[in-house]
Write a protein that holds these residues in place. Structure first.
Motif, short mmCIF file in Angstrom:
data_model
loop_
_atom_site.label_atom_id
_atom_site.label_comp_id
_atom_site.label_asym_id
_atom_site.label_seq_id
_atom_site.Cartn_x
_atom_site.Cartn_y
_atom_site.Cartn_z
N THR A 88 0.84 -1.21 0.00
CA THR A 88 0.00 0.00 0.00
C THR A 88 0.87 1.25 0.00
OG1 THR A 88 -1.77 -1.17 1.15
CG2 THR A 88 -1.83 1.24 1.23
N LEU A 89 1.93 1.25 0.80
CA LEU A 89 2.84 2.40 0.84
C LEU A 89 3.48 2.63 -0.52
CD1 LEU A 89 4.58 1.88 4.29
CD2 LEU A 89 2.75 3.51 3.73
N LEU A 90 3.92 1.56 -1.15
CA LEU A 90 4.52 1.71 -2.47
C LEU A 90 3.50 2.16 -3.51
CD1 LEU A 90 6.97 -1.30 -2.50
CD2 LEU A 90 7.55 1.12 -2.48
N ARG A 140 16.94 3.66 -1.72
CA ARG A 140 16.36 2.38 -1.36
C ARG A 140 15.08 2.09 -2.15
NH1 ARG A 140 15.68 2.96 4.57
NH2 ARG A 140 16.40 5.07 4.33
N GLN A 141 15.08 2.54 -3.38
CA GLN A 141 13.99 2.31 -4.34
C GLN A 141 14.60 2.06 -5.70
OE1 GLN A 141 10.87 2.10 -3.36
NE2 GLN A 141 11.17 2.92 -1.32
N ALA A 142 13.88 1.40 -6.57
CA ALA A 142 14.38 1.10 -7.92
C ALA A 142 14.02 2.16 -8.95
CB ALA A 142 13.83 -0.25 -8.39
N VAL A 143 12.96 2.93 -8.68
CA VAL A 143 12.49 3.94 -9.63
C VAL A 143 12.23 5.25 -8.92
CG1 VAL A 143 11.45 2.26 -11.20
CG2 VAL A 143 10.08 3.25 -9.39
N GLY A 144 12.19 6.30 -9.73
CA GLY A 144 11.88 7.63 -9.22
C GLY A 144 11.40 8.50 -10.36
N ASN A 150 12.26 11.08 -5.20
CA ASN A 150 11.95 9.75 -4.71
C ASN A 150 10.58 9.72 -4.03
OD1 ASN A 150 12.10 7.14 -3.66
ND2 ASN A 150 13.50 7.71 -2.03
N PRO A 151 9.50 9.80 -4.79
CA PRO A 151 8.18 9.83 -4.16
C PRO A 151 7.82 8.54 -3.43
CG PRO A 151 7.96 9.67 -6.54
CD PRO A 151 9.42 9.90 -6.25
N LEU A 152 8.30 7.40 -3.89
CA LEU A 152 8.00 6.14 -3.20
C LEU A 152 8.62 6.16 -1.81
CD1 LEU A 152 7.79 5.51 -6.35
CD2 LEU A 152 8.05 3.16 -5.65
N GLY A 153 9.85 6.61 -1.73
CA GLY A 153 10.53 6.71 -0.45
C GLY A 153 9.92 7.76 0.46
N LYS A 154 9.40 8.83 -0.13
CA LYS A 154 8.79 9.89 0.67
C LYS A 154 7.57 9.37 1.43
CE LYS A 154 8.89 14.28 1.71
NZ LYS A 154 10.00 14.79 2.52
N VAL A 155 6.78 8.52 0.78
CA VAL A 155 5.61 7.94 1.44
C VAL A 155 6.06 7.01 2.58
CG1 VAL A 155 3.64 6.39 1.12
CG2 VAL A 155 4.05 8.24 -0.50
N VAL A 156 7.08 6.22 2.34
CA VAL A 156 7.62 5.35 3.40
C VAL A 156 8.12 6.20 4.56
CG1 VAL A 156 9.46 3.71 3.99
CG2 VAL A 156 8.17 3.44 1.86
N ASN A 157 8.79 7.31 4.25
CA ASN A 157 9.27 8.21 5.31
C ASN A 157 8.10 8.79 6.11
OD1 ASN A 157 11.88 7.75 4.44
ND2 ASN A 157 12.07 9.69 3.38
N ARG A 158 7.01 9.12 5.43
CA ARG A 158 5.83 9.64 6.13
C ARG A 158 5.31 8.58 7.10
NH1 ARG A 158 2.48 14.44 6.26
NH2 ARG A 158 0.60 13.82 7.34
N GLU A 165 7.02 6.16 8.51
CA GLU A 165 7.97 5.92 9.60
C GLU A 165 8.15 7.12 10.51
OE1 GLU A 165 11.49 4.58 7.55
OE2 GLU A 165 10.70 2.53 7.40
N SER A 166 8.07 8.34 9.96
CA SER A 166 8.41 9.54 10.74
C SER A 166 7.24 10.44 11.09
CB SER A 166 9.45 10.37 9.98
OG SER A 166 10.61 9.60 9.75
N GLY A 167 6.15 10.35 10.37
CA GLY A 167 5.00 11.18 10.67
C GLY A 167 4.93 12.45 9.85
N ALA A 168 4.24 13.44 10.39
CA ALA A 168 3.85 14.65 9.66
C ALA A 168 5.01 15.49 9.14
CB ALA A 168 2.93 15.50 10.52
N GLU A 169 6.21 15.35 9.73
CA GLU A 169 7.32 16.16 9.21
C GLU A 169 7.72 15.73 7.79
OE1 GLU A 169 9.14 13.02 11.91
OE2 GLU A 169 7.56 14.48 12.14
N GLU A 170 7.28 14.55 7.37
CA GLU A 170 7.48 14.08 6.00
C GLU A 170 6.13 14.17 5.30
OE1 GLU A 170 10.30 13.11 4.55
OE2 GLU A 170 11.53 13.22 6.36
N SER A 171 6.08 14.87 4.18
CA SER A 171 4.79 15.09 3.53
C SER A 171 4.93 15.08 2.02
CB SER A 171 4.23 16.44 3.97
OG SER A 171 3.12 16.82 3.20
N VAL A 172 4.09 14.29 1.35
CA VAL A 172 4.09 14.32 -0.11
C VAL A 172 3.50 15.64 -0.61
CG1 VAL A 172 4.06 11.82 -0.33
CG2 VAL A 172 1.92 13.07 -0.40
N GLN A 173 2.63 16.20 0.17
CA GLN A 173 2.07 17.50 -0.17
C GLN A 173 3.19 18.54 -0.24
OE1 GLN A 173 -0.61 19.05 2.82
NE2 GLN A 173 -1.94 19.88 1.26
N ARG A 174 4.07 18.55 0.75
CA ARG A 174 5.20 19.49 0.75
C ARG A 174 6.24 19.12 -0.30
NH1 ARG A 174 4.20 19.79 6.38
NH2 ARG A 174 5.72 18.17 6.82
#
Length: 146
Positions: free
Chosen positions: A64-66, A96-100, A110-118, A120-129
């Motif tokens: 789902t995250l990916l 730590r991803q194959a595509v970007g 690295n949008p795939l990694g950004k979602v994983v970071n969100r 793992e880390s919470g609101a400080e990581e945001s795809v919106q930002r």
């Protein structure tokens, strides 16, 4: 992407079709308005927050995250002129991803990694930002999202 919560994504050439399949399944089950708009990136953050709230192990929600990361990347491709690319060995190790997504100015995201970071880390990581960081997109974002 099947229902097996796959933890890897195919190569860049098939990202659009994989993303479309993921979105079709997710929206059919949950009626989420994932319409590839810039504004829908806020919903991605909210969905990831919902997954986090239940505190599952990451491997249980990896597919789902990916899928949400692929959706984020596809919004960047469609709305900001990016292109899906296969990462080289150094980029795969770094991200730590194959595509970007490569932007017209040459920067790679690295949008795939950004979602994983969100997750793992919470609101400080945001795809919106993340979208705000794309060259020349701040004014457009403010116009769309106020």
């Amino acid at each position: 992407m099947g229902g097996d919560e796959r933890t890897t994504f195919p190569e860049a050439a098939v990202m659009r079709s994989c993303t479309s399949e993921f979105v079709a399944r997710l929206t059919a089950r949950n009626r989420l308005p994932l319409d590839y708009s810039v504004a829908s990136l806020r919903l991605v953050d909210l969905v990831v927050d919902g997954l986090r709230r239940d505190q599952p192990q990451r491997n249980r929600v990896a597919g789902t995250l990916l899928g949400l990361g692929a959706y984020t990347g596809e919004v960047i491709v469609r709305r900001a002129g990016g292109t899906w690319v296969d990462f080289d060995a150094a980029q795969r190790e770094l991200f730590r991803q194959a595509v970007g997504v490569r932007m017209p100015d040459g920067r790679v995201w690295n949008p795939l990694g950004k979602v994983v970071n969100r997750f793992e880390s919470g609101a400080e990581e945001s795809v919106q930002r993340l979208y705000l960081l794309l060259h020349g997109r701040t004014a457009q974002w403010k116009a769309v999202c106020g």
